[in-house]
Design an enzyme around this catalytic site. Structure first.
Site, mmCIF file in Angstrom:
data_model
loop_
_atom_site.group_PDB
_atom_site.id
_atom_site.type_symbol
_atom_site.label_atom_id
_atom_site.label_comp_id
_atom_site.label_asym_id
_atom_site.label_seq_id
_atom_site.Cartn_x
_atom_site.Cartn_y
_atom_site.Cartn_z
ATOM 1 N N GLU A 48 68.305 -19.929 72.804
ATOM 2 C CA GLU A 48 67.773 -20.647 73.970
ATOM 3 C C GLU A 48 67.079 -19.638 74.874
ATOM 4 O O GLU A 48 67.727 -18.747 75.415
ATOM 5 C CB GLU A 48 68.925 -21.341 74.711
ATOM 6 C CG GLU A 48 68.520 -21.988 76.020
ATOM 7 C CD GLU A 48 69.729 -22.429 76.850
ATOM 8 O OE1 GLU A 48 70.788 -22.765 76.269
ATOM 9 O OE2 GLU A 48 69.613 -22.413 78.086
ATOM 10 N N ARG A 52 63.393 -18.744 83.153
ATOM 11 C CA ARG A 52 63.779 -18.077 84.399
ATOM 12 C C ARG A 52 62.919 -16.866 84.671
ATOM 13 O O ARG A 52 63.162 -16.127 85.622
ATOM 14 C CB ARG A 52 65.249 -17.638 84.338
ATOM 15 C CG ARG A 52 66.191 -18.802 84.203
ATOM 16 C CD ARG A 52 67.621 -18.373 84.292
ATOM 17 N NE ARG A 52 68.467 -19.432 83.774
ATOM 18 C CZ ARG A 52 69.774 -19.348 83.628
ATOM 19 N NH1 ARG A 52 70.403 -18.249 83.970
ATOM 20 N NH2 ARG A 52 70.454 -20.350 83.146
ATOM 21 N N THR A 76 67.061 -23.991 80.963
ATOM 22 C CA THR A 76 66.784 -24.072 82.396
ATOM 23 C C THR A 76 65.563 -24.962 82.662
ATOM 24 O O THR A 76 64.726 -24.649 83.513
ATOM 25 C CB THR A 76 66.606 -22.666 83.029
ATOM 26 O OG1 THR A 76 67.537 -21.749 82.441
ATOM 27 C CG2 THR A 76 66.886 -22.699 84.523
ATOM 28 N N LYS A 136 75.747 -30.167 77.941
ATOM 29 C CA LYS A 136 76.022 -28.790 78.331
ATOM 30 C C LYS A 136 77.031 -28.856 79.476
ATOM 31 O O LYS A 136 76.967 -29.782 80.299
ATOM 32 C CB LYS A 136 74.706 -28.155 78.800
ATOM 33 C CG LYS A 136 74.812 -26.766 79.399
ATOM 34 C CD LYS A 136 73.409 -26.271 79.770
ATOM 35 C CE LYS A 136 73.465 -25.084 80.702
ATOM 36 N NZ LYS A 136 72.896 -23.878 80.099
HETATM 37 C C1 3PG Z 1 73.182 -20.560 81.059
HETATM 38 O O1 3PG Z 1 72.170 -20.944 81.615
HETATM 39 O O2 3PG Z 1 73.621 -21.137 80.075
HETATM 40 C C2 3PG Z 1 73.946 -19.452 81.642
HETATM 41 O O3 3PG Z 1 73.279 -18.855 82.694
HETATM 42 C C3 3PG Z 1 74.452 -18.441 80.704
HETATM 43 O O4 3PG Z 1 75.443 -17.840 81.423
HETATM 44 P P1 3PG Z 1 76.007 -16.376 81.120
HETATM 45 O O5 3PG Z 1 74.897 -15.443 81.484
HETATM 46 O O6 3PG Z 1 77.200 -16.253 82.023
HETATM 47 O O7 3PG Z 1 76.357 -16.303 79.660
#
Ligand code: 3PG
Length: 215
Positions: A48, A52, A76, A136
């Site tokens: 994924e 960002r 995102t 999710k």
């Molecule tokens: C996401 O968007 O799934 C998270 O920001 C991932 O989180 P992590 O960086 O704590 O693994």
């Protein structure tokens, strides 16, 4: 085309194919291809790439077109415009931290499956009403962790999750062992420092360890 927008069969196949989906924040487009290759070599072809960074859409484009062994999704995604941009860049699945009427509408017009986020019972019920049974759970650790998620499994027996946010090698199996968890997502398999240094072999090793976690 179903009314829901969630192409459950396609999405389930992706989520069941590996215990961990790498969540990636790519700053340099040039990193996308070697990173996707390293993760695929390590047994994590589905990735994924989050929207960002300014490089994200080009990174999705590059990894999708140049790494056939990868299955590149976009994360995102907050609105229909980003959904369309990610789909045009080649994303094979779309991940959002939440679910809005506008996103439901966008997803209903696309063949690309959507994994939307939900945390509270009301959000779960709203998502299920629209036909979304794979969700999710974000931010997992901060929202109550594996204990919270476990407590949703009885009232919401038909809903399954990919928890992300604060999930790492130490606590991944706490989630993976739950009946309502299909896979987890996390950034720990591609730490910023290793990506910046181009340490693809080390990333491959992290992926290999993650890909063999038991569910
Ligand atoms: C996401 O968007 O799934 C998270 O920001 C991932 O989180 P992590 O960086 O704590 O693994």
């Amino acid at each position: 085309m179903t009314a829901t927008g969630q192409r459950t069969d396609k999405l389930l196949a992706i989520m069941e194919s590996q215990p961990v989906i790498p969540v990636l924040k790519i700053d340099r487009v040039a990193d996308a291809v070697p990173l996707a290759r390293a993760l695929a070599r390590g047994g994590l072809p589905a990735i994924e790439i989050t929207l960002r960074t300014p490089a994200a859409l080009d990174a999705i484009r590059a990894a999708s077109s140049e790494v056939p062994e990868a299955l590149v999704g976009a994360g995102t995604i907050l609105n229909p415009e980003q959904f369309a941009q990610a789909e045009a860049a080649g994303a094979r699945f779309i991940v959002s931290p939440g679910l809005t009427p506008a996103l439901i509408e966008a997803a209903s017009k696309s063949d690309v499956p959507l994994l939307p986020g939900a945390i509270t019972p009301g959000e779960l019920m709203a998502a299920a009403d629209r036909g979304y049974s794979l969700l999710k759970f974000f931010p997992a650790e901060q929202a109550g962790g594996a204990a919270f998620l476990k407590s949703l499994s009885s009232p919401f027996a038909g809903i399954r999750f990919c928890p992300t946010g604060g999930v790492g090698e130490k606590n991944a199996t706490d989630y993976l062992s739950l009946p309502n968890v299909v896979c987890v997502g996390g950034s720990w398999v591609a730490p910023d420092a290793l990506v910046a240094a181009g340490k693809w072999d080390e990333i491959e090793a992290l992926a290999k360890a993650a890909s063999t976690l038991k569910r």
